[in-house]
Design an enzyme around this catalytic site. Structure first.
Site, PDB file in Angstrom:
ATOM      1  N   ASP A 218       0.960  38.235 -12.341  1.00 11.33           N
ATOM      2  CA  ASP A 218      -0.111  37.509 -11.676  1.00 11.33           C
ATOM      3  C   ASP A 218      -1.464  37.756 -12.318  1.00 11.33           C
ATOM      4  O   ASP A 218      -1.920  38.897 -12.413  1.00 11.33           O
ATOM      5  CB  ASP A 218      -0.158  37.936 -10.195  1.00 11.33           C
ATOM      6  CG  ASP A 218      -1.072  37.020  -9.400  1.00 11.33           C
ATOM      7  OD1 ASP A 218      -1.023  35.793  -9.622  1.00 11.33           O
ATOM      8  OD2 ASP A 218      -1.848  37.538  -8.578  1.00 11.33           O
TER       9      ASP A 218
ATOM     10  N   LYS B 136       6.093  39.094  -2.767  1.00 17.00           N
ATOM     11  CA  LYS B 136       4.721  38.873  -3.214  1.00 17.00           C
ATOM     12  C   LYS B 136       3.832  40.074  -2.910  1.00 17.00           C
ATOM     13  O   LYS B 136       4.255  41.036  -2.260  1.00 17.00           O
ATOM     14  CB  LYS B 136       4.164  37.623  -2.546  1.00 17.00           C
ATOM     15  CG  LYS B 136       5.031  36.385  -2.832  1.00 17.00           C
ATOM     16  CD  LYS B 136       4.330  35.108  -2.480  1.00 17.00           C
ATOM     17  CE  LYS B 136       3.238  34.792  -3.478  1.00 17.00           C
ATOM     18  NZ  LYS B 136       2.661  33.454  -3.268  1.00 17.00           N
TER      19      LYS B 136
ATOM     20  N   ARG C  65       0.828  -1.222   0.000  1.00 18.67           N
ATOM     21  CA  ARG C  65       0.000   0.000   0.000  1.00 18.67           C
ATOM     22  C   ARG C  65       0.858   1.267   0.000  1.00 18.67           C
ATOM     23  O   ARG C  65       0.579   2.230  -0.719  1.00 18.67           O
ATOM     24  CB  ARG C  65      -0.908  -0.010   1.226  1.00 18.67           C
ATOM     25  CG  ARG C  65      -1.865   1.163   1.334  1.00 18.67           C
ATOM     26  CD  ARG C  65      -3.046   1.052   0.381  1.00 18.67           C
ATOM     27  NE  ARG C  65      -2.850   1.797  -0.857  1.00 18.67           N
ATOM     28  CZ  ARG C  65      -3.263   1.391  -2.040  1.00 18.67           C
ATOM     29  NH1 ARG C  65      -3.885   0.228  -2.174  1.00 18.67           N
ATOM     30  NH2 ARG C  65      -3.042   2.123  -3.107  1.00 18.67           N
TER      31      ARG C  65
ATOM     32  N   LYS D  64       2.884  24.915  -3.751  1.00 18.60           N
ATOM     33  CA  LYS D  64       1.592  24.301  -3.372  1.00 18.60           C
ATOM     34  C   LYS D  64       1.701  22.773  -3.430  1.00 18.60           C
ATOM     35  O   LYS D  64       0.945  22.099  -4.121  1.00 18.60           O
ATOM     36  CB  LYS D  64       0.492  24.822  -4.292  1.00 18.60           C
ATOM     37  CG  LYS D  64       0.302  26.330  -4.157  1.00 18.60           C
ATOM     38  CD  LYS D  64      -0.734  26.894  -5.114  1.00 18.60           C
ATOM     39  CE  LYS D  64      -0.829  28.416  -4.921  1.00 18.60           C
ATOM     40  NZ  LYS D  64      -1.772  29.049  -5.868  1.00 18.60           N
TER      41      LYS D  64
ATOM     42  N   GLU E 249       6.468  39.913  -7.595  1.00 17.92           N
ATOM     43  CA  GLU E 249       5.124  39.712  -8.145  1.00 17.92           C
ATOM     44  C   GLU E 249       4.583  41.052  -8.622  1.00 17.92           C
ATOM     45  O   GLU E 249       4.696  42.068  -7.936  1.00 17.92           O
ATOM     46  CB  GLU E 249       4.213  39.129  -7.053  1.00 17.92           C
ATOM     47  CG  GLU E 249       2.794  38.904  -7.524  1.00 17.92           C
ATOM     48  CD  GLU E 249       1.929  38.196  -6.479  1.00 17.92           C
ATOM     49  OE1 GLU E 249       2.481  37.549  -5.563  1.00 17.92           O
ATOM     50  OE2 GLU E 249       0.692  38.302  -6.571  1.00 17.92           O
TER      51      GLU E 249
END
Lengths: 282, 282, 282, 282, 282, 282
Positions: free
Chosen positions: F221, F166, F99, F134, F200
Site C-alpha cells: 500500500d 486490511k 436515455r 470502489k 495489506e
C-alpha cells in the site's frame, strides 16, 4: 390515453399471485391439460370499456398460449350484451385467469364509466374533470388511466411529482408565522423548473394571496358557486383554478358554469362501482 | 377477526412507494424536520370502523417516531364526528402518510359498514353473509378482514385453498361426457383431507346430484326464493347451501328466510363506497 | 398431479441466483459462446421420477435456446441407467444449469420414491398416505407435488388454509378452562364454509370429544394400533381419522389395518434422501 | 463459524410467507392476542446443535415481542432431552412460528450432526471434510454454515466465486483439441488474482497434467485408495488434492489415510436426515 | 434539501447485498463478535460534504448496534483532514460497512462539490444550475439530492413526471407534418394541470414557435452566447429558458450572462469524480 | 470477457423503473403507437466500446419488437463518428429507452476506455491492471465487466468471495496482541480451499511476515517504487504482489517496472468519465 406495459405487469403478477398462488385446485383436478376452449367477455350492463390491455396481460401471464382478441378499443361505449373481447386456447388458463381478469376490467370500466358521466354532465363548458390521489392502494396508475379513458384528466400521480400546499401545511406554517405568500416562495425555491405549485384556498382572499405569490394552480376547497365565481373574477387568469370538495353529478354543471378551469372528484376512484361484465365459455 | 401483520406490511409498503416515492415534495420544501404536530382521525359520517392496525402501520412505516393511538377498536360503530384515532410526532410524517392512511381506512371501513348492513338485514335468521373473490387486486387479505369486522364470513381466499366447481368447469366437463357426480368424485380424489369441495348448481336437480356425490357445499346460483326453498328441502342438510347472484340489501332477508346456510354478496368488496373519514391537525 | 408454473419459476430463479449469481466463471472462461452440446439425464439408481417440468424451467431460465425433451413422464418408475430427459443447445447453458437442475430433480425424485414406498407398504388398504408441513423452507409447493407424484396425498399447505388445533393450542386453552368441544366451536365460528377443522387427540376420549363437537378430521397422535382401532370404533365415521407420529415403512401397514383414513409421515419430506441422477454430455 | 444476518433474514421471510401467509387461522381463531406463554426447544435425540441464530430470527420476525434465549451455543453436542433454547412472550407468536423454526433448526442440526460424524471418522488425520454445491436450493448459505458448525470446511459457494474445471468441461474442450494444460492456462488468463482454479481428474496422469499447468487444487474423482495414494505421491504437494465421489462414513478414514488434503461429501447436505427436536409449551 | 429515507434504504440494501452478500469472510474469520471499535470519516481533500444520512443508513443496516454521529451537516464545505462523522460500536460492523459507506459518500460528495463549483462560477447572476437525467442507473434520487446539496436545482426526475419534447420527438412529428406548435398543443391536451411542458429548440425561431404555443420552458440546445441572447430577447419572459449542451466551468459564466433562467450540466452527475474521503479506525 | 444475462437484466429493470416508471409522458402524448423509426448509436468521441449486450437488453425490455443490431463487438476501439449499433422498430420504444441505454453504454465505455489507457501505459511489462471494490453501488458486475473489456483484470467481487486482511483488521488484531502471521493462519483455518488470502502491508517487513505465513497475495500500500522493488526482491515469488494507492496514468509504468504482479487502480471505476456517445434517429 396510453398505459405503460410495466404498470400493467406489476399489478397482474400481484393479482395472480394472490388469487392463484400455488395453483387453481379445481381446474387442475378437473380439466385436462390438453383441453381447449373459447370464451367471450360480455357486457352485462352498458358502460365505457377500460382495461383491455390488462385483460390481455392477465391471460398472457397465466398461459402464453392463450390468444386474446379485443373486439373494441378502450374508451368504447358498449351496450349490455356487447362482446368486448375473446379468449381462446388452453381451457385451464381461461378458467384460472377469469376472476383476476374480470376483477380488473370491471373496476377500470366502472371508473371510466363514472368519469364519462361526470364529463358528460359538464357538457360543452371548458372545465375539465380531474381525479385525485384517492385511488386504490397499488392500482393508481391503472385507475388514473381509466379516468383518462373516461375523458377525465389526471391530477398529480403522487407526493413526489408536484407541489400541493394543503390546508394542513398552511396551518402548521401559520403557527410559525409563515403566510401563504412565503409558503409559495419557499416552494418555488425548493422546486425545479419542471415542478408546478398548487395552493389550497378556503377563501377568495387566500386564493388571491396565492396567485400574487405566483402559484400555478389554486385549489378552491368546498366553495359555493358564488364564491367560486368571485374567485374566478379576482384571479383573472393569473393562475389556473380547481374546484374541489363534495362535487356530485348533480352539482358539477353549476360548478363548471362558474368558470373554473378544473373540477376534481375523488369519487371517480374511491367510490366507483364495478361494471358488470362476464366471461362466457362458448 | 384478526389480521396478520405481514399482510398489512406488504400493502402499506406498496401504497407508500406509489404515493410518496422519492419523497413528499411539498412537505420537504415547507415543513422543518423538527416541527411536531398532532392529528385526529375523525368520522365525517357514521359507520363501522375497520383498519386501525393498518393506520398504525402506515405511520410507523413513514416515521417510526410517530405515535398512533387508537381511540376505538375495529368493529366499533362510530357516529359522525367521533375521533377514532390520534397521531402525534414529527409533522412531516403526519402530512406525508395522511393520504395513504385515509385511503386504506376509508376503504376498509366502507366494506365493514356495507357488510354490517347486509348482516343486519338478515337479522336473527341463521344464514351467514359471505364475501367472494371479487376483491380489489392486491388487497384481498385486508378486504376479507374488513368483511369479518363487519360481521360477515369469508369464503375461500383464492383458487389455491378450496375447490369450487363452477358452471364453466361443468360446461367443459359436460362436453366430454362428464357429469356433476363424476366431477365431484374426481375432485375428491385429487384433494387432500383439508380441502372442501363446493359445486355450483343452476337447478335443484344439479344441486341434488352434487349432494349425492358428496359435495360439502352447494352454490345455488341466481335462484328465486321458491327455488332456494326447494333446494333446501331436497338437500335436507346433506350439504351446506350457499345462495349467490345479484342479492341486494332489499332481497337478502327473503333469501335468508329460505333456510340457506350462506348468502354470498360480491358487492361487499367490489362496489363498497369509501367511508368519509378525515384527518384534522390540532 | 399438476404443478403451477409460477411455483416452479420462483424456486428456479432463486436457485440460479444462488448458484450462478454474476456468472459461471469456469464455463465463461473455457467454453466458447457458440459451442453446442447434448446431454442426457440418467438414473444412477432406480426410483420414481419427479420434477421434469422443473428441469425444463431451469434450462429455459439459463438459456431460452436450450431444448429439453422429457423421455418419460413424472411418476414413472425408472430403473438405473434409464434416460429420463435430454437437453440440447448452447454448451454453456447446459454446464451452467446442470447442478441446479440435478439438485431439484434429485430431491423431488427422492421424495416421490420414498412416498411410493410408503404407499406400496399400505397396499390395498384404503388408508391414504399424507405429507406434513415438515417441508424444506421455500420448497413446499414442489415437495408436496413430489408427494403427489409418489402416490401420496397432501395435507394442508400452510397455517393459512385450514385449521388444525394441536396439543399446544389445547394446552393453552385448557389453562383458561376451555375444553376441546369449545375449541372446535370457536374455530367453527371463526372459519368460513370452505375451511376444514382438524383436532389433535392424544386419547380416544379426546377424539370422541372432538368428533362430538363437529371436527371434520381428527389427528390421532402417537397411538398404538390397538388404541387406533378403539378410536376408529368409537368415532364410527363421524369424522375422518388421521394417524400420525413416528410411523415408519415397517409400521405403516399395521397402522393402515386399524381402519384409519389417513396416515401422515413427516419423513416423506424432512428426511428423504436425494435420488442419484446424473447428467452426461454425449 | 459465523453466519450473516442478511442470509438468515431472507430465508426466514420466505419460510414464514410460505407457511403462515395471510395468517395462522387456528391460532387467530383460538388464542387471545393477550395470552402469553413459554416454550422450550428440546432435543428428542442427541446431535450437534446448529441454527440457533435462525431460531431467534424466526420468532423475531413473527412477533418482535418474543424473547428467545439460547441455552447452548451452535456446535454444542447435546443429548436427548437437553433444552437448547427457550422462547417466551405472546402465545400466538410461539404457536405460529413453531413449525418454521423447527423445520430450519432440525435441518441445520441434522447437517451439522452428520458432518461431525464424518469429521470424527477422519480422526486425527489432517484431511479436512468438504461440502459441495449439492445443497437445498435457497438454503445454501445456511447449510454451508451448518457444515462449518459440524467441523467441516466449505468448498466454493457457487459457480461465481471459483473455477472448477469438471469432466464435462474437459470433454467439450477435448472435442476441440484442447487439453487439460491449455484449459488451466485459459482459466488463469480469465481469472483475477483472487480466484482459485481446481481441475477434476479421473486419472493420475490427468492430475499430473493439471498440476503441471498450475492448478491450485485437483479433484480426484472416484479413485480407489491406491490410486489416491499414487496421485498424492505424483503431485508431491504442488497442488492441494481433494478426494471426491461416493465416500461414506465407512470409507472416509481409508481415504484420509491416503494423504489427500480434502475429502468432499455431497451427502452432508443432500441427504442429511432432519434431527428430531421439539418445542414444548411449559 | 431533504432526502426520503425510503430512497436511501433501497440503495443501501442493494449495495450491501452486492458487496457483502453471504458475509464478510475476512472480518468473520479474524475479528471476534464482541470486539468494539471507533472510526472517523475524514476528508482527504477539500469539498462539499453530501450523503451523511446515507452513511448512517449503511451502518444501521449492517448492525443496528452501531452509532453514527455526524460532525457536520450535508452541504458543509470541509477542508482536507476534517472529521465529518464518527462511527462507534461492534468492530465487525464498521469493517464490513466501510467500503459501501465510502463508495456512496465519496460519490455524492463528488457530485455536490462539482455542482458547487458550477454554482460558484455563475456567481451573483440569477441563472440556476440544473442537473439532467444523465445519472447513474439506480442512484438517481441520491445523485439529484447531491446536486441540491451543492446548490444546484433538479430538472425532472424521469420520463414520467414532466414533458420534454426533444429533437427526436420533433423530427418524428415533422415527418408526419406536425410542427412544434401542434406538438405543444397535443402535449397540453394529454397532460394534466400539474405537468409542465418543455420544448427543445435548436434555433431562435423554434424557440419562438414553442413559446407561442404555450410551452412553459424552452431548452436552447447548443447555442452560442449571442444566439442565447437573441432567444432571451425574443421570448421576452413568456417562457422560462434553459441553456444546455457542452457547458463547462469555463463557459458557464458567459452563458449565465445571456439572461437564461437555467443552465443544465450533464457532467454534474455523469462525470463527477469521487471525492477522496477515508475511514480511520481510532 | 463475458457477462451474465441475469446481471444485465437486474440493472436494466431497475434503471427503466427509475427513469420510465408509470410511462414516458412525452412519447405517449405525441408519438402514435404504430409509428416506426430507426436510430444509430454513434461515437461522439473515440474510445473503447463496452456494454452492447446491455444496450440490447434495454431496448428488449422496453419493447420486445425492437431489433438491436450491434455493428462492432465490445472491446472495439472506435473513432468519433463510428456507428456502433442500430435500433429499429416502434418509434415509442426507441425514444423511451434512449436515455437509459446511453447512460449505461456511456458509463461502461468510459470505464473500458480509461482501463485501456492504464493497460497501454503498462505496455509490455508483465504487470496486470486490477480494479477494486470502489465501484458504483448496484453496478459492480457491469463495471467489472467493462474493466475486463478494457484489458484489465478483476480483483475480488465482494467481501464474500476472498479474504483481504486490511490495515484496519491488522490494527484491531494488533490491539489484541495478534500479529500478521497469526492473522493469516486464522484466516487459513476459517477459509475453504477455494478462498484466497491477501494481506495489506505498509512495509517490506510486514510483507515478508505475510508471505512467511502463507498469504497468497500481498497488497503493497502506497509504496514508492524503491520500496516496491525491495518488496519484490524480499518476497522472491513466494506470494503474488499487488501495488496499490494513488497510482495514476503518469506513475503506473514506473510501478510496473518494479516487478510487481498486479497494480490496482480505484479510479478505473470510481472516477471514470462517461464516454460521449449519442443516438441519432435516421
Amino acid at each position: 390515453m396510453d398505459l405503460s406495459p410495466e404498470a400493467i405487469r406489476e399489478v397482474v403478477e400481484r393479482a395472480l399471485s394472490e388469487d392463484v398462488g400455488r395453483g387453481d385446485l379445481t381446474t387442475l383436478a378437473l380439466i385436462p391439460a390438453e383441453a381447449r376452449a373459447e370464451a367471450r367477455m360480455v357486457m352485462r350492463e352498458a358502460g365505457v370499456v377500460a382495461g383491455l390491455p390488462v385483460l390481455a396481460a392477465v391471460f398472457a401471464a397465466v398461459d402464453p398460449a392463450l390468444v386474446v382478441t379485443a373486439r373494441v378499443a378502450d374508451g368504447t361505449v358498449a351496450g349490455a350484451g356487447a362482446v368486448i373481447a375473446e379468449v381462446a386456447g388452453p381451457a385451464r388458463g381461461i378458467l384460472t385467469g377469469e376472476r383476476v381478469a374480470l376483477n380488473l376490467v370491471q373496476r377500470l370500466s366502472g371508473i371510466a364509466t363514472l368519469t364519462a358521466r361526470y364529463v358528460a354532465a359538464v357538457g360543452d363548458l371548458p372545465a375539465r374533470v380531474l381525479d385525485t390521489r384517492k385511488t386504490t392502494p397499488g392500482l393508481r396508475a391503472l385507475e388514473k388511466y381509466a379516468v383518462r379513458v373516461g375523458g377525465g384528466t389526471n391530477h398529480r400521480f403522487g407526493l413526489h411529482d408536484a407541489i400541493l400546499i394543503k390546508d394542513n401545511h398552511l396551518a402548521l406554517l401559520a403557527a410559525q408565522g409563515v403566510g401563504v405568500g412565503d409558503a409559495v416562495r419557499r416552494a418555488q425555491a425548493a422546486a425545479g423548473p419542471m415542478v408546478r405549485i398548487e395552493v389550497e384556498a378556503d377563501t377568495v382572499a387566500q386564493a388571491r394571496a396565492a396567485a400574487d405569490a405566483g402559484a400555478n394552480l389554486i385549489l378552491l376547497d368546498n366553495m359555493a358557486p358564488d364564491e367560486l365565481r368571485a374567485a374566478v373574477a379576482t384571479i383573472g387568469g393569473r393562475a389556473k383554478l380547481e374546484a374541489s370538495g363534495g362535487i356530485t353529478l348533480e352539482t358539477i354543471c353549476a360548478v363548471a358554469e362558474t368558470g373554473v378551469d378544473y373540477i376534481s372528484v375523488g369519487a371517480l376512484t374511491h367510490s366507483a362501482r364495478a361494471l358488470d361484465i362476464g366471461l362466457d365459455i362458448v
